[in-house]
Design a protein around this motif. Structure first.
Motif, PDB file in Angstrom:
ATOM      1  N   SER A  17       0.826  -1.214   0.000  1.00 34.19           N
ATOM      2  CA  SER A  17       0.000   0.000   0.000  1.00 34.19           C
ATOM      3  C   SER A  17       0.857   1.261   0.000  1.00 34.19           C
ATOM      4  O   SER A  17       0.551   2.224  -0.719  1.00 34.19           O
ATOM      5  CB  SER A  17      -0.921   0.024   1.217  1.00 34.19           C
ATOM      6  OG  SER A  17      -1.812  -1.041   1.173  1.00 34.19           O
ATOM      7  N   ALA A  20       2.323   1.612  -3.455  1.00 33.24           N
ATOM      8  CA  ALA A  20       1.312   2.097  -4.400  1.00 33.24           C
ATOM      9  C   ALA A  20       1.104   3.597  -4.251  1.00 33.24           C
ATOM     10  O   ALA A  20       0.976   4.320  -5.245  1.00 33.24           O
ATOM     11  CB  ALA A  20      -0.007   1.346  -4.181  1.00 33.24           C
ATOM     12  N   GLU A  21       1.112   4.072  -3.003  1.00 29.83           N
ATOM     13  CA  GLU A  21       0.934   5.508  -2.773  1.00 29.83           C
ATOM     14  C   GLU A  21       2.105   6.302  -3.334  1.00 29.83           C
ATOM     15  O   GLU A  21       1.917   7.326  -3.988  1.00 29.83           O
ATOM     16  CB  GLU A  21       0.790   5.769  -1.273  1.00 29.83           C
ATOM     17  CG  GLU A  21       0.442   7.206  -0.952  1.00 29.83           C
ATOM     18  CD  GLU A  21       0.198   7.422   0.532  1.00 29.83           C
ATOM     19  OE1 GLU A  21       0.482   8.535   0.988  1.00 29.83           O
ATOM     20  OE2 GLU A  21      -0.266   6.490   1.214  1.00 29.83           O
ATOM     21  N   ASP A  24       1.886   6.359  -6.993  1.00 27.05           N
ATOM     22  CA  ASP A  24       0.648   6.965  -7.470  1.00 27.05           C
ATOM     23  C   ASP A  24      -0.104   6.014  -8.404  1.00 27.05           C
ATOM     24  O   ASP A  24      -0.510   6.379  -9.511  1.00 27.05           O
ATOM     25  CB  ASP A  24       0.927   8.310  -8.153  1.00 27.05           C
ATOM     26  CG  ASP A  24      -0.342   9.127  -8.331  1.00 27.05           C
ATOM     27  OD1 ASP A  24      -1.273   8.972  -7.530  1.00 27.05           O
ATOM     28  OD2 ASP A  24      -0.395   9.910  -9.313  1.00 27.05           O
ATOM     29  N   ILE A  25      -0.239   4.751  -7.935  1.00 27.17           N
ATOM     30  CA  ILE A  25      -0.996   3.746  -8.662  1.00 27.17           C
ATOM     31  C   ILE A  25      -1.955   3.061  -7.684  1.00 27.17           C
ATOM     32  O   ILE A  25      -1.834   3.217  -6.471  1.00 27.17           O
ATOM     33  CB  ILE A  25      -0.086   2.694  -9.341  1.00 27.17           C
ATOM     34  CG1 ILE A  25       0.781   1.962  -8.297  1.00 27.17           C
ATOM     35  CG2 ILE A  25       0.781   3.332 -10.411  1.00 27.17           C
ATOM     36  CD1 ILE A  25       1.627   0.848  -8.889  1.00 27.17           C
ATOM     37  N   GLN A  26      -2.880   2.308  -8.205  1.00 23.86           N
ATOM     38  CA  GLN A  26      -3.842   1.599  -7.376  1.00 23.86           C
ATOM     39  C   GLN A  26      -3.154   0.442  -6.634  1.00 23.86           C
ATOM     40  O   GLN A  26      -2.323  -0.260  -7.230  1.00 23.86           O
ATOM     41  CB  GLN A  26      -4.972   1.029  -8.237  1.00 23.86           C
ATOM     42  CG  GLN A  26      -5.834   2.070  -8.881  1.00 23.86           C
ATOM     43  CD  GLN A  26      -6.594   2.877  -7.840  1.00 23.86           C
ATOM     44  OE1 GLN A  26      -7.121   2.351  -6.871  1.00 23.86           O
ATOM     45  NE2 GLN A  26      -6.623   4.184  -8.041  1.00 23.86           N
ATOM     46  N   PRO A  27      -3.488   0.239  -5.366  1.00 21.86           N
ATOM     47  CA  PRO A  27      -2.930  -0.905  -4.628  1.00 21.86           C
ATOM     48  C   PRO A  27      -3.209  -2.240  -5.318  1.00 21.86           C
ATOM     49  O   PRO A  27      -2.387  -3.152  -5.261  1.00 21.86           O
ATOM     50  CB  PRO A  27      -3.627  -0.829  -3.268  1.00 21.86           C
ATOM     51  CG  PRO A  27      -3.987   0.609  -3.112  1.00 21.86           C
ATOM     52  CD  PRO A  27      -4.313   1.088  -4.500  1.00 21.86           C
ATOM     53  N   SER A  28      -4.332  -2.346  -5.995  1.00 16.47           N
ATOM     54  CA  SER A  28      -4.648  -3.595  -6.701  1.00 16.47           C
ATOM     55  C   SER A  28      -3.639  -3.871  -7.817  1.00 16.47           C
ATOM     56  O   SER A  28      -3.332  -5.031  -8.104  1.00 16.47           O
ATOM     57  CB  SER A  28      -6.061  -3.547  -7.263  1.00 16.47           C
ATOM     58  OG  SER A  28      -6.207  -2.475  -8.171  1.00 16.47           O
ATOM     59  N   SER A  29      -3.108  -2.821  -8.435  1.00 15.41           N
ATOM     60  CA  SER A  29      -2.089  -2.997  -9.474  1.00 15.41           C
ATOM     61  C   SER A  29      -0.838  -3.642  -8.891  1.00 15.41           C
ATOM     62  O   SER A  29      -0.249  -4.543  -9.499  1.00 15.41           O
ATOM     63  CB  SER A  29      -1.718  -1.658 -10.109  1.00 15.41           C
ATOM     64  OG  SER A  29      -2.822  -1.098 -10.774  1.00 15.41           O
ATOM     65  N   SER A  31      -0.738  -5.465  -6.163  1.00 10.39           N
ATOM     66  CA  SER A  31      -1.130  -6.827  -5.790  1.00 10.39           C
ATOM     67  C   SER A  31      -1.104  -7.755  -7.004  1.00 10.39           C
ATOM     68  O   SER A  31      -0.619  -8.886  -6.918  1.00 10.39           O
ATOM     69  CB  SER A  31      -2.525  -6.804  -5.171  1.00 10.39           C
ATOM     70  OG  SER A  31      -2.966  -8.101  -4.913  1.00 10.39           O
ATOM     71  N   HIS A  32      -1.604  -7.289  -8.126  1.00 12.62           N
ATOM     72  CA  HIS A  32      -1.631  -8.119  -9.330  1.00 12.62           C
ATOM     73  C   HIS A  32      -0.230  -8.417  -9.841  1.00 12.62           C
ATOM     74  O   HIS A  32       0.026  -9.513 -10.345  1.00 12.62           O
ATOM     75  CB  HIS A  32      -2.462  -7.443 -10.422  1.00 12.62           C
ATOM     76  CG  HIS A  32      -3.913  -7.362 -10.092  1.00 12.62           C
ATOM     77  ND1 HIS A  32      -4.787  -6.568 -10.810  1.00 12.62           N
ATOM     78  CD2 HIS A  32      -4.669  -7.945  -9.141  1.00 12.62           C
ATOM     79  CE1 HIS A  32      -5.999  -6.689 -10.306  1.00 12.62           C
ATOM     80  NE2 HIS A  32      -5.947  -7.520  -9.278  1.00 12.62           N
TER      81      HIS A  32
END
Length: 116
Positions: A17, A20-21, A24-29, A31-32
């Motif tokens: 997390s 990701a912050e 500046d991308i989604q945490p799901s990105s 994770s994937h």
């Protein structure tokens, strides 16, 4: 790649997390990518290397070498001195100055050293 990203997060002591912050991308990105579901894009690599310039791109993308770039000033400080000695003795005769030295390693990585 996903193993290297997980290693990077561990070395930097970052949670997915937090990473990701910063990116500046989604945490799901994140994770994937870490799960191996998705492969990172060129933009992902470019952004990571921009945000973390000490990371060795050869290691990140290809798995070659160390996680961090070599510190030119420490590891190869002798090159600058050798370049200065060589150019001091030769540039007046040939009107040529050394601009760059490239060192190729057996693991297919390389380092570029400019005369500046």
């Amino acid at each position: 790649m996903n193993e290297r990203l997980l290693e990077f997060l561990k070395v930097k002591n970052l949670t997915p997390s937090q990473f990701a912050e910063i990116m500046d991308i989604q945490p799901s990105s994140v994770s994937h990518i870490t799960s191996g579901r998705n492969k990172p894009s060129f933009d992902f690599f470019a952004k990571l290397l921009e945000k973390f310039p000490d990371v060795n791109p050869d290691w990140l993308i290809l798995g070659y070498g160390n996680i961090y770039r070599a510190e030119k000033s420490e590891e190869f400080s002798f090159l600058k001195k050798d370049m200065e000695m060589y150019t001091a003795g030769h540039h007046t005769k040939q009107n040529k100055n050394i601009e760059k030295i490239i060192i190729f390693y057996s693991d297919k990585t390389f380092e570029v050293y400019n005369s500046e």
